[in-house]
Design an enzyme around this catalytic site. Sequence first.
Site, mmCIF file in Angstrom:
data_model
loop_
_atom_site.group_PDB
_atom_site.id
_atom_site.type_symbol
_atom_site.label_atom_id
_atom_site.label_comp_id
_atom_site.label_asym_id
_atom_site.label_seq_id
_atom_site.Cartn_x
_atom_site.Cartn_y
_atom_site.Cartn_z
ATOM 1 C CB THR A 4 35.043 22.312 62.714
ATOM 2 O OG1 THR A 4 35.016 23.104 61.522
ATOM 3 C CG2 THR A 4 33.823 22.657 63.561
ATOM 4 C CG HIS A 13 28.840 24.450 64.510
ATOM 5 N ND1 HIS A 13 30.058 23.885 64.234
ATOM 6 C CD2 HIS A 13 27.976 23.885 63.646
ATOM 7 C CE1 HIS A 13 29.917 23.006 63.257
ATOM 8 N NE2 HIS A 13 28.674 22.992 62.878
ATOM 9 C CE1 TYR A 46 32.733 19.445 62.187
ATOM 10 C CE2 TYR A 46 31.618 19.098 60.100
ATOM 11 C CZ TYR A 46 31.712 19.742 61.318
ATOM 12 O OH TYR A 46 30.781 20.679 61.661
ATOM 13 C CG ASP A 74 31.015 31.575 62.260
ATOM 14 O OD1 ASP A 74 30.638 31.472 63.442
ATOM 15 O OD2 ASP A 74 31.325 30.582 61.570
ATOM 16 C CE LYS A 131 32.996 27.489 61.128
ATOM 17 N NZ LYS A 131 32.045 26.499 61.654
ATOM 18 C CB SER A 162 31.616 21.588 54.602
ATOM 19 O OG SER A 162 31.328 20.538 55.498
ATOM 20 N NE ARG A 170 24.012 23.797 62.016
ATOM 21 C CZ ARG A 170 22.924 23.448 61.335
ATOM 22 N NH1 ARG A 170 21.876 24.235 61.338
ATOM 23 N NH2 ARG A 170 22.891 22.328 60.644
ATOM 24 N N PRO A 203 32.002 27.341 56.093
ATOM 25 C CG PRO A 203 33.213 26.024 57.609
ATOM 26 C CD PRO A 203 32.960 27.450 57.198
ATOM 27 C CG MET A 204 27.201 26.408 56.283
ATOM 28 S SD MET A 204 25.922 27.585 55.881
ATOM 29 C CE MET A 204 26.619 28.302 54.416
#
Length: 374
Positions: A172, A267, A146, A302, A243, A113, A270, A84-85
């Site tokens: 997440t 992540h 989120y 990931d 995640k 996402s 990040r 997911p981005m």
Amino acid sequence: MIEPLDLSTFLTVRDLERAARPQLSPSTLGYFLSGADSQTTLRANRRAFRKWAIDYRILVDVGRIDTRTRLLGREVASPILVAPMAYHCLAHPEGELASSRGAAKSSTGYVTSTVATMPLERIATEFDAAKAVDAGPSAPRWFQLYVNKDRGITRSLIERADAAGYQALVVTVDVPIMGRRLRDVRNAFTLPPGMVAANLTDVAQGGKEAYHHAYATGRHDSSLTWRDIETFRTMTRMPILLKGVVRGDDALRAIDAGASGVVVSNHGGRQLDSAIASLDALPRVLEAVASRQSAGFEVIVDGGIRWGTDIFKALALGARAVMVGRPILWGLTLAGEAGVARVLQILRGELTSAMALAGCPDIASITRDMLVRA
Ligand SMILES: Cc1cc2nc3c(=O)[nH]c(=O)nc-3n(C[C@H](O)[C@H](O)[C@H](O)COP(=O)(O)O)c2cc1C
Ligand SMILES: CC(C)CC(=O)C(=O)O
């Protein structure tokens, strides 16, 4: 007239990245590339793969390579998923509609996402319509959550994802606050006018707000705890994956909270700088989960996957599947749907070659003994 891109000239993910970078504004490129602060974890994610070498087998019949595996009880064509981005429209005008078609046509799983720039329902429709119609297993699509301070909005997102037929909810859990990406601060990164987090328009006033900043500072819930995961469990039929897990004890708590799996992830470097590399975190998470004998509990990883051999190594360590992040954005930038499909074709092709050369004709034969310390 501009010559159409010949995607077959791009042989590796790196080739696509090199070509995509100059096409993006400094602000978007900075957002896509960045890790947090000193970017130690961003680099560590890549380095972790180099610490392993493949201890290949010879004289195995590899005339036929089978990349099929099972995920959450369903057969899938390969152990690869699109991570997911946020904000795919920064890369291409068709945004998530193009990336989801590219994944579907490649029979690859796709995770939408929460901060997509297209409505989650449209992404679902696009994905389903583009699915390869051959006899192979169909690819899953999942929704990444989120958690909003306004829990009514969170509930509505979960209900919408459920109604749109998403098959799992990926919560997440490594963003209690946003990590500080220096380039974003220096560029005052925000979404260009007219581009919005399309699933959160009901919370942003007037559609003109600087969405990224407003979302990151105003909407995101920093008070999320294990109790909330148990609550989400009661709100949906979708299996839940967490995640951003890197610890064995947290993986055990995930099982206790009713999760069906975890994504071992930091992540993409990040969030917490100096966090453990995700591949380094994978073995202890697997060990903890094995101690509980939780049949069917999925462990996905990931971070830093750029080659088919990286996927091979993750599977050999025991991951069920991998998620691929930034490479998807390079493909999307260069050629939309076709670019994403090319990235996935390259990675799957490299995985297939690695399996053949290592003497592993199917996913089950990629066992722990196929790796030694480099
Ligand atoms: C530009 C960008 C946006 C991202 N947005 C999200 C997001 O909205 N939700 C999420 O769970 N993870 C997000 N991630 C993290 C990815 O899902 C994934 O964990 C990470 O990119 C994997 O590392 P890789 O890029 O090295 O493959 C984002 C990553 C990038 C690079
Ligand atoms: C809006 C952000 C929280 C999206 C994200 O996950 C990221 O930029 O890494």
